[in-house]
Design a protein around this motif. Structure first.
Motif, PDB file in Angstrom:
ATOM      1  N   GLY A 201       0.806  -1.218   0.000  1.00  0.00           N
ATOM      2  CA  GLY A 201       0.000   0.000   0.000  1.00  0.00           C
ATOM      3  C   GLY A 201       0.838   1.266   0.000  1.00  0.00           C
ATOM      4  N   ARG A 202       0.156   2.366   0.233  1.00  0.00           N
ATOM      5  CA  ARG A 202       0.784   3.686   0.195  1.00  0.00           C
ATOM      6  C   ARG A 202       1.887   3.829   1.236  1.00  0.00           C
ATOM      7  N   SER A 206       7.454   4.707  -1.767  1.00  0.00           N
ATOM      8  CA  SER A 206       8.051   4.949  -3.082  1.00  0.00           C
ATOM      9  C   SER A 206       8.062   3.647  -3.874  1.00  0.00           C
ATOM     10  N   LYS A 207       8.251   3.783  -5.181  1.00  0.00           N
ATOM     11  CA  LYS A 207       8.328   2.587  -6.027  1.00  0.00           C
ATOM     12  C   LYS A 207       9.532   1.742  -5.641  1.00  0.00           C
ATOM     13  N   SER A 228      -2.677  -1.539  -3.569  1.00  0.00           N
ATOM     14  CA  SER A 228      -3.886  -0.760  -3.336  1.00  0.00           C
ATOM     15  C   SER A 228      -3.976   0.342  -4.385  1.00  0.00           C
ATOM     16  N   ARG A 229      -5.131   0.949  -4.500  1.00  0.00           N
ATOM     17  CA  ARG A 229      -5.281   2.031  -5.468  1.00  0.00           C
ATOM     18  C   ARG A 229      -4.353   3.196  -5.119  1.00  0.00           C
ATOM     19  N   ALA A 230      -4.202   3.462  -3.832  1.00  0.00           N
ATOM     20  CA  ALA A 230      -3.341   4.567  -3.419  1.00  0.00           C
ATOM     21  C   ALA A 230      -1.911   4.343  -3.892  1.00  0.00           C
ATOM     22  N   ALA A 231      -1.438   3.100  -3.800  1.00  0.00           N
ATOM     23  CA  ALA A 231      -0.088   2.784  -4.244  1.00  0.00           C
ATOM     24  C   ALA A 231       0.040   2.918  -5.765  1.00  0.00           C
ATOM     25  N   ASP A 233      -1.919   4.851  -7.726  1.00  0.00           N
ATOM     26  CA  ASP A 233      -2.037   6.279  -8.061  1.00  0.00           C
ATOM     27  C   ASP A 233      -0.742   7.033  -7.781  1.00  0.00           C
ATOM     28  N   ALA A 234      -0.001   6.592  -6.762  1.00  0.00           N
ATOM     29  CA  ALA A 234       1.255   7.253  -6.416  1.00  0.00           C
ATOM     30  C   ALA A 234       2.409   6.797  -7.302  1.00  0.00           C
ATOM     31  N   TYR A 236       3.708   3.684  -7.396  1.00  0.00           N
ATOM     32  CA  TYR A 236       4.553   2.645  -6.812  1.00  0.00           C
ATOM     33  C   TYR A 236       4.435   1.331  -7.584  1.00  0.00           C
ATOM     34  N   GLN A 242      -3.551  -3.401  -9.518  1.00  0.00           N
ATOM     35  CA  GLN A 242      -4.491  -2.837  -8.539  1.00  0.00           C
ATOM     36  C   GLN A 242      -5.572  -3.846  -8.138  1.00  0.00           C
TER      37      GLN A 242
END
Length: 310
Positions: A201-202, A206-207, A228-231, A233-234, A236, A242
């Motif tokens: 997750g977020r 970082s990637k 997760s979607r947050a990861a 979208d960021a 990663y 997803q």
């Protein structure tokens, strides 16, 4: 009363989602037929004939069906739809592309994402990101259905002996053209078919950290990687990793969630997993409410220790 399952295949073999959809079709009552539409898909049709519970395979072979273009596959389904009380698609990207076209042409309501068959005309489906279950009764003579594959066990891929019948391929609708494909190559199991999934997750930040922490654990377990979607979208993780309401719906034997808080949209995509392990340093994280095993710890410490222990 006869049900038609639209097979997902690669012209050589049947994809696992088809097996779950056959189980749903059997639950509807009556005979189950499978449509295999493709080009040079004789091997896939032969594989479909081996699926337990299938009484007939309809094999449509032609250049118009080579790449599974939605308009052409829909036309193929519509050509034989009058023979069936139920037409079932897996609720995959492909199935959700074709099913609405078929339902619209037949002027019937589509029943989406069913997870249970109560009766031939009555089904359960999740709503509000899976927080409520709706019971839906279909009044149409033909029921066009998409099946959430995680809601049904897979039918046995062998043991059946269905007859294979050839059907004329539908003409090219001329509404779309296959230009090309860019397929990501991955040595890992495909996310929706994996028995073990490790998701990040977020909180990974970082990637680089995502790859550094999640990949070794997935390697040790022979697991697919999710996010997760947050990861996603960021940046990663890639889009196709997803998991969640707007990603992929999964139900592996083991789901490990590292640094995922557990928003309802994510839970909707993985809460049917057989065993859920959550690693999060926030004791109030919603993920713990669905986890079978929860570890309140810093994932940057806990995950490497877990990898060493394995």
């Amino acid at each position: 009363m006869t049900a038609l399952v639209i097979a997902e295949h690669d012209n050589a073999s049947i994809k696992p989602a088809t097996l779950n959809t056959v189980t749903a079709a059997v639950a509807c009552g009556g005979d189950v037929h499978v449509l295999v539409a493709g080009l040079n898909a004789g091997a896939a049709a032969a594989a479909a004939a081996q699926i337990a519970g299938v009484s007939k395979v309809i094999h449509a072979d032609g250049a118009s069906l080579a790449h599974g273009l939605a308009e052409n596959v829909a036309a193929q389904v519509l050509a034989i739809a009058g023979n069936y009380s139920h037409i079932l698609f897996p609720a995959t990207a492909g199935g959700k592309n074709v099913a609405p076209r078929v339902a619209a042409q037949l002027d019937v309501a589509q029943i989406s994402d069913i997870t249970k068959v109560i009766a031939a005309d009555t089904f359960e489906r999740p709503i509000y990101a899976g927080n409520a279950i709706a019971t839906v009764q279909a009044l149409d003579a033909t029921r066009v259905i998409t099946v959430r594959t995680t809601g049904f066990d897979a039918a046995a891929a062998t043991g059946g002996s269905a007859a294979v019948e050839t059907a004329a391929a539908a003409a090219d609708a001329g509404q779309s053209t296959f230009v090309g494909s860019e397929i990501a190559k991955n040595d890992r199991p495909e996310l929706t078919a994996a028995k073990i999934i490790v998701s990040g997750g977020r909180a990974l930040g970082s990637k680089e950290k995502f790859d550094e922490v999640i990949t070794p654990l997935a390697d040790k377990l022979g697991a697919a990687i999710g996010a997760s979607r947050a990861a996603v979208d960021a940046g990663y993780a890639a889009n196709d990793l997803q998991v969640g309401q707007t990603g992929k719906i999964v139900a592996p034997q083991l789901y490990i969630a590292a640094g995922i808080s557990g928003a309802i949209q994510h839970l909707a995509g993985m809460k049917d997993s057989k065993v859920i392990v959550a690693i999060n340093k926030d004791p109030e994280a919603p993920i713990f409410s669905v986890a079978d095993y929860g570890l309140e710890a810093d994932l940057f410490t806990a995950v490497p220790e877990l990898v060493k222990a394995l």
